[in-house]
Design an enzyme around this catalytic site. Sequence first.
Site, short mmCIF file in Angstrom:
data_model
loop_
_atom_site.label_atom_id
_atom_site.label_comp_id
_atom_site.label_asym_id
_atom_site.label_seq_id
_atom_site.Cartn_x
_atom_site.Cartn_y
_atom_site.Cartn_z
CG HIS A 104 -2.22 -0.80 0.85
ND1 HIS A 104 -2.20 -2.17 0.71
CD2 HIS A 104 -3.50 -0.42 0.59
CE1 HIS A 104 -3.42 -2.59 0.41
NE2 HIS A 104 -4.22 -1.56 0.32
CB SER A 130 -1.30 -2.53 -7.67
OG SER A 130 -1.86 -3.28 -6.63
CE LYS A 135 -9.89 -7.85 -13.93
NZ LYS A 135 -9.19 -6.94 -14.84
CG ASP A 136 -9.97 -9.03 -6.42
OD1 ASP A 136 -9.28 -9.52 -7.32
OD2 ASP A 136 -9.58 -8.10 -5.69
CD GLU A 175 1.34 -33.89 -1.33
OE1 GLU A 175 1.25 -34.99 -1.91
OE2 GLU A 175 0.36 -33.22 -0.98
C1 HEM Z 1 -0.16 -22.33 5.16
C2 HEM Z 1 -1.21 -23.02 5.36
C3 HEM Z 1 -1.24 -24.54 5.40
C4 HEM Z 1 -0.73 -25.44 4.49
C5 HEM Z 1 0.02 -25.12 3.20
C6 HEM Z 1 -1.05 -26.77 5.00
C7 HEM Z 1 -0.71 -27.99 4.38
C8 HEM Z 1 -1.03 -29.25 4.84
C9 HEM Z 1 -0.79 -30.49 4.13
C10 HEM Z 1 -0.11 -30.62 2.77
C11 HEM Z 1 -1.27 -31.52 4.91
C12 HEM Z 1 -1.32 -33.03 4.56
C13 HEM Z 1 -2.67 -33.30 3.97
C14 HEM Z 1 -3.05 -34.74 3.86
O1 HEM Z 1 -2.30 -35.55 3.29
O2 HEM Z 1 -4.12 -35.05 4.38
C15 HEM Z 1 -1.80 -30.93 6.11
C16 HEM Z 1 -2.38 -31.66 7.15
C17 HEM Z 1 -2.85 -31.12 8.32
N1 HEM Z 1 -2.92 -29.76 8.65
FE1 HEM Z 1 -2.34 -28.23 7.44
N2 HEM Z 1 -1.73 -26.65 6.19
C18 HEM Z 1 -1.86 -25.32 6.47
C19 HEM Z 1 -2.49 -24.78 7.59
C20 HEM Z 1 -2.94 -25.50 8.69
C21 HEM Z 1 -3.44 -24.94 9.91
C22 HEM Z 1 -3.61 -23.45 10.19
C23 HEM Z 1 -3.75 -25.99 10.77
C24 HEM Z 1 -4.30 -25.97 12.19
C25 HEM Z 1 -4.18 -24.99 12.98
C26 HEM Z 1 -3.47 -27.21 10.06
C27 HEM Z 1 -3.69 -28.47 10.57
C28 HEM Z 1 -3.45 -29.66 9.89
C29 HEM Z 1 -3.74 -30.98 10.41
C30 HEM Z 1 -4.37 -31.32 11.76
C31 HEM Z 1 -3.35 -31.89 9.41
C32 HEM Z 1 -3.42 -33.45 9.46
C33 HEM Z 1 -4.73 -33.97 9.04
C34 HEM Z 1 -4.72 -34.49 7.62
O3 HEM Z 1 -3.79 -35.18 7.24
O4 HEM Z 1 -5.67 -34.19 6.90
N3 HEM Z 1 -2.98 -26.87 8.82
N4 HEM Z 1 -1.65 -29.56 6.05
#
Ligand code: HEM
Lengths: 272, 424
Positions: free
Chosen positions: B219, B223, B247-248, B291
Amino acid sequence: MVRLFGPLVGLFFAVALLWSFGVGAIQAIREPEPTTAVQEFHLAPKEPEPGFSFNGPFGKFNQAQLQRGFQVYKEVCSNCHSLHFVAFRDLAALGYTEAEVKAIAKEWGTKAKVQDPKTGDETERDNVPADHFPKVYYAGTGNPPDLSLVTKARHEGPEYVYSLLTGYQEQPAELLKKYPDAKTPDGLYYNPYFANLNIAMPAPLADDQVTYGDGTKATKEQMAADVAAFLTWTAEPKMEKRKQTGWAVLGFLLAATALAYLAKRNVWSKVH
Amino acid sequence: MSFPWAKEYKPSHPLMQWLDEKLPLPRFVYNAVGAGYPVPRNLNYFWNFGILAGVCLMLQIVTGVVLAMHYAANSGVAFDSVEHIMRDVNWGWMLRYAHANGASAFFVVVYIHIFRGFFFSSYKAPREMIWLLGVTIFLLMMATAFMGYVLPWGQMSFWGAKVITGLFSAIPVVGEPLQQWLLGGFAPDNAALNRFFSLHFLLPFVILGVVILHIWALHIPGSSNPTGVEVKTESDTVPFHPYYTAKDGFGLGVFAILYCTMLFFLPNALGHPDNYIQANPLSTPAHIVPEWYFWPFYAILRAFTADFLFIPAKLMGVLAMFSAILVWFFLPWLDTSPVRSGHYRPLFRKFFYLLVIDVLVLGYCGGSPAETKYVLISQIAATYYFLHFLVILPIVASIEKPAPLPFSITEAVLGKDDQTAPAA
Ligand code: HEM
């Protein structure tokens, strides 16, 4: 600084990579990697005729088929394979009544193990609908994996299970001639759909191995397709609900996005 | 800061006037994404992806927090607890697929956002800080996604964690102890799973903090735009609301349709089947692949197969993999061309398209088994990758003759600008 060191770093990585490339390329020309029996004879899974009812965005399970598949699992596969993530009560989704589910659980061959809290003795009791399918102990060669998730744990899972069960055959003479070392070892069975071609599971299905209650002829292919469908359900019991929800969500989103488009065009008409 | 012609927030309702005196939050929103923020009138749809990335972050936080209510971070039960979410928790299957595919969607959006930056040189002054914060966000995202993928404790979770933490052992002297310290053991186990869960929960909120800084920094100059010519007068801009909110909104709708199609109809297409097999330290999968969003960098890691000047190949691979992202930090100073937009840089543009193809090739090789042909291709592709950023960009900037720029954004859009005559 950046413009001095940047190009130097870039050239450093580039030369190192080309060095690796040169070494690798010379190696590959001098001693090309020999082809293997797996590369030549492994087959990609094929679909049963006329295809699975649950494939595609509108796909649904066929309850009669799931019941037949469960019968195959119960009478054949359950001797060696467990179904850890499924509870007897889940079978209600296949169209069994509450009483039938109770009976299936009660009559299940392996009983639930319980420990008497007073004496510490191990005893057994009949399974109840809330119990999961019991653990299976297997004394033969190899490790039969739990089957609850197997159709998700392999590429093209349902087709793979179908192909694996129907794919047993004599090891091709051509293979033996070309790769004498790849002869199927004793105690293993040749199956071109299995990752390394030689599987520890003896061919579990033969024509008329089970007798279907609904009169369907129990060919090997039929049983294989039925049990593959059943195992697709065990791996993802929520599949139908997922697709139905998906259509409702997409319908809403398409309408909302069309409105958003009109709103956008309307707003921007003033400045274009 | 903003342009002098930015509209001022004037609340008419007494309640809003009261609020504006005590805590000017509505004023803040008005100046950030409301009518009080003038934005170039010629932004194309590539400028939608920043907002979309923000939406993805919120989506991950909301679905993640609810997943965490049902998930159990213990190596004995983690895999079962994820299946419990899939089978027994109300709408648990949808939450989990939303989160797993949300991670992929997040990376698709962020990659487009980053390549938008490459093409339009959005990293150039006065926007260097926005860019630096962006690269920081990307690094944090990679760490978050890596640790998240370990949580379901499947085969790829375990072996991926083992391979990636094993990279630290390439560091001379301190490598092995460092790896053991990071894992809390010799191999990934309960200690590692627990700390990964803790950090996976924490990092998204750190990302959120950096995102706020990123937008704050945005800001200040405002942009950039597809011509790369800075805003000169009011007629170059439109207020953010209603123009870009509209637009968004449309862009968000299109994104949601694609994302929901994946979520509801192909939820496992981007995942690896081996992760539906519980982690087993005694059975190595045939191919260990991360991945898809890590594939280009994984290809660079594996491209170093021969020791070089006494540096072990493995260490070279690790250095190169991290450098592949770290070079982005130096872009504002490597590309010295005064012209921003690729539309007016004929030579640069050709190399840009080559880079896009190059990264796709690297991605393809990174997702393939480590067979000789893929390794040889990635070696060539990785060579171009480093030459592009570190050698070609500086040279192109000094030898290229850019096409003539429009006088102003207004002229680019309307074909004429009344201001073309010396401004009154
Ligand atoms: C930047 C944001 C985030 C990214 C890129 C991300 C990415 C991922 C990925 C790639 C997995 C594995 C998925 C699978 O194979 O099922 C995962 C699982 C998980 N994430 Fe995240 N996540 C994010 C934010 C969060 C947040 C904020 C929380 C909780 C506060 C969270 C909690 C969990 C939990 C509990 C799992 C395991 C359950 C599962 O496998 O489905 N994630 N996450």
